[in-house]
Scaffold this active site. Structure first.
Site, short mmCIF file in Angstrom:
data_model
loop_
_atom_site.label_atom_id
_atom_site.label_comp_id
_atom_site.label_asym_id
_atom_site.label_seq_id
_atom_site.Cartn_x
_atom_site.Cartn_y
_atom_site.Cartn_z
N LYS A 72 12.57 72.31 -36.00
CA LYS A 72 11.79 73.37 -34.99
C LYS A 72 12.88 74.42 -34.49
O LYS A 72 14.03 73.38 -33.98
CB LYS A 72 10.97 72.74 -33.58
CG LYS A 72 9.89 71.90 -34.45
CD LYS A 72 9.29 71.48 -33.53
CE LYS A 72 7.51 70.90 -33.76
NZ LYS A 72 6.74 71.54 -34.27
N ARG A 131 -0.73 64.63 -39.37
CA ARG A 131 -1.51 64.28 -40.37
C ARG A 131 -1.01 63.73 -41.35
O ARG A 131 -2.13 62.82 -41.51
CB ARG A 131 -1.85 66.18 -41.18
CG ARG A 131 -0.59 66.54 -42.16
CD ARG A 131 -1.29 67.33 -42.28
NE ARG A 131 -0.65 69.31 -41.50
CZ ARG A 131 -1.23 69.74 -41.17
NH1 ARG A 131 -1.83 70.77 -42.60
NH2 ARG A 131 -1.02 70.91 -40.29
N1 BES Z 1 3.44 68.50 -32.89
C1 BES Z 1 3.28 69.95 -33.82
C2 BES Z 1 1.74 70.82 -32.88
C3 BES Z 1 2.11 71.20 -31.80
C4 BES Z 1 2.47 72.90 -31.48
C5 BES Z 1 1.54 70.80 -30.39
C6 BES Z 1 2.25 72.80 -29.98
C7 BES Z 1 1.49 70.85 -29.36
C8 BES Z 1 1.87 72.07 -29.06
C9 BES Z 1 2.27 69.55 -34.64
O1 BES Z 1 3.38 68.85 -35.61
C10 BES Z 1 3.32 71.05 -36.09
O2 BES Z 1 4.70 70.75 -35.74
N2 BES Z 1 2.19 71.46 -36.70
C11 BES Z 1 2.57 72.65 -36.92
C12 BES Z 1 2.09 72.59 -38.47
C13 BES Z 1 3.04 74.00 -39.81
C14 BES Z 1 3.74 73.07 -40.08
C15 BES Z 1 1.71 73.23 -40.97
C16 BES Z 1 2.85 73.98 -36.49
O3 BES Z 1 1.64 74.05 -35.68
O4 BES Z 1 3.46 74.65 -36.74
MN MN Z 2 5.41 68.79 -35.94
#
Ligand code: BES
Ligand code: MN
Ligand code: ZN
Length: 489
Positions: A267, A341
């Site tokens: 990230k 997931r």
């Molecule tokens: N933990 C994150 C989602 C999240 C984002 C929670 C902001 C709280 C605040 C999750 O694991 C994630 O990174 N999701 C990705 C999914 C994508 C890679 C398909 C996202 O939301 O970008």
């Molecule tokens: Mn994630």
């Protein structure tokens, strides 16, 4: 936690809180002092009534006006707006009181003569949730207020409502504590140890914690893959509230990523900053289950919290890896940031195959898309079961939380297709929260029509204090789940 007591009389209160109703009809009508029991002494009542126009009070929920009375008793009157007198307004009023009286040590609030359980519960929840401080960071600013006495003609009539509110708030505060805790402290082992100490010594409450060897032996490939990059090994917490008089069996599953770097698909800085909250789903379901036990709800609740830290290292899983889940099916993981997931898939499959409950509900901080679709306050709720969706939405709403039902469109399913595996974990097609929900549904087996998922990434965190929410973790889901579980008897 602030002590809430009930009494029929209070000897010489320092601060007396008087509720004020907003008058909505006819338009422009004046707000009114609520009739309380026991009745206020005439002198105080006349004085308070004069304050309404003098203080330009409207009676809206959240309004608070303090009036000094030097040398007299009570030494201070606090007029508290309670709006239309509904549950939501009383919750807001309770929160406003916690803040307006933060510098007092004790206050006495005169309950309305006709107070029912709904407003009393909401008031106490508002008080206890708005006065929350996270112990590690806010130790210096602890409010002076340590006690609130609720004055009622028949205190016993309100004991149950106060007790339910106290348990609900205590568990919501536990979820906030777990979620606010820095990830240097809360690795999977630490989280499991917290559950163990919270559950200790309670009959009918059983805990099993699986470590990496058991996870490997039993085939929890998603949890192991996601946890593989971390120096702190993953865990699967299974907490079971099993009362003898249980009528239904519910399994709750919560995403427990103790920190989410995104893994190899790392990230960027702003997106990673708050990723200690990525176990808020696990915190909520554990706290709700402990709450069900504390209230002795006659429903069996099994909670599964798959716990892992999603790190970047030489042992981390890679984009393009194929992962085998508990049910034997496989996922191609093209983006290691879609890790939630993968751990939920194992837990859902385990629940559907081995636990076979009547209903299966999961909560997860699953996608940033939740906030894109619905903003910062509202969870995205998914289910093919209209009754289950309606029941959960009603409970969440009554609890003062918010969720909105989202679709599971059949024609999006094809996007899950993969050349390497049974499915793809992160199809690049938009509709992020929806696609994640469709992916999870694949693992629910025979429980597909008795499953419900809430993506609560957005409402799990508050940027600032607002009504019963305090800056930081909100404990979202604990209140709604407890309300819902209480309807299942
Ligand atoms: N933990 C994150 C989602 C999240 C984002 C929670 C902001 C709280 C605040 C999750 O694991 C994630 O990174 N999701 C990705 C999914 C994508 C890679 C398909 C996202 O939301 O970008
Ligand atoms: Mn994630
Ligand atoms: Zn995550």
């Amino acid at each position: 936690m602030l002590a809430i007591s009930l009494a029929a009389t209070v000897d010489r209160p320092d601060v007396l809180v008087l509720p004020v109703r907003a008058a909505t009809e006819p338009v422009g009508a004046a707000p009114m002092l609520v009739t309380t029991a026991p009745p206020l002494i005439d002198e105080v009542r006349t004085e308070a009534a004069a304050l309404l126009p003098a203080g330009r009070l409207t009676g809206r929920a959240g309004e608070a006006l303090a009036q000094l009375r030097p040398g007299r008793t009570p030494g201070r009157l606090l007029l508290l707006g309670v709006g239309d007198g509904g549950d939501r307004a009383w919750r807001t009023a309770g929160a406003a009181l916690a803040r307006a009286a933060a510098d007092e040590t004790h206050v006495t609030l005169a309950l309305p003569a006709d107070a029912t359980a709904g407003p009393v519960r909401a008031l106490v929840e508002g008080l206890l949730l708005a006065s929350y401080r996270f112990r590690a960071t806010d130790a210096g600013e602890a409010p002076a207020l340590t006690g609130v006495t609720l004055l009622a003609a028949d205190p016993d009539a309100h004991r149950d409502a106060v007790e339910v509110a106290r348990t609900t708030a205590r568990m919501t505060r536990l979820a906030r504590d777990l979620t606010n805790t820095p990830s240097s402290v809360k690795n999977p082992q630490w989280f499991a140890a917290q559950v163990e100490s919270a559950a200790a010594g309670q009959p009918d409450l059983h805990l099993r914690v699986r470590g990496p060897e058991e996870l490997a032996a039993e085939g929890f490939g998603g949890i192991l893959a996601v946890g593989g990059g971390s120096a702190s090994a993953p865990r699967l917490v299974e907490l079971d509230w099993r009362p003898a008089d249980a009528r239904a069996h519910v399994v709750l599953v919560g995403k427990g990523i103790t920190f989410d770097t995104g893994g190899i698909s790392i990230k960027p800085v702003p997106a990673m900053k708050l990723m200690r909250k990525d176990m808020a789903g696990a915190a909520a379901v554990v706290a709700a289950t402990l709450g069900a036990a504390a209230l002795r709800l006659p429903v069996r609740v099994t909670t599964l919290a798959p716990l892992a830290e999603n790190m970047v290292s030489g042992s981390a899983f890679r984009p393009g890896d194929v992962i085998r889940h508990y049910d034997g099916t496989t996922s191609e993981s093209t983006n290691s940031d879609a890790e939630g997931r993968l751990v939920l898939a194992d837990a859902l499959a385990y629940a559907a195959r081995e636990l076979r409950p009547d209903l299966l509900v999961d909560l997860a901080t699953l996608t940033g898309a939740n906030a894109v679709a619905l903003g910062k306050r509202t969870g995205a709720l998914y289910s093919d079961n209209d009754q289950l969706a309606a029941d959960l939405l009603a409970a969440v709403d009554a609890a003062g939380e918010a969720a909105w039902r989202m679709p599971l469109p059949a024609d999006y399913l094809e996007h899950l297709g993969s050349d390497l595996a049974d499915r793809h974990s992160s199809p690049d097609r938009g509709a992020g929260s929806v696609m994640a929900a469709l992916y999870l549904r694949e693992f629910t087996g025979e429980l597909r029509d008795r499953w419900l998922h809430i993506d609560m990434s957005a409402p799990s965190w508050a940027d600032g204090d607002d009504a019963e929410l305090t800056r930081g973790a909100t404990g979202w889901g604990v209140r709604g789940l407890l309300r819902w579980l209480a309807t299942l008897d």
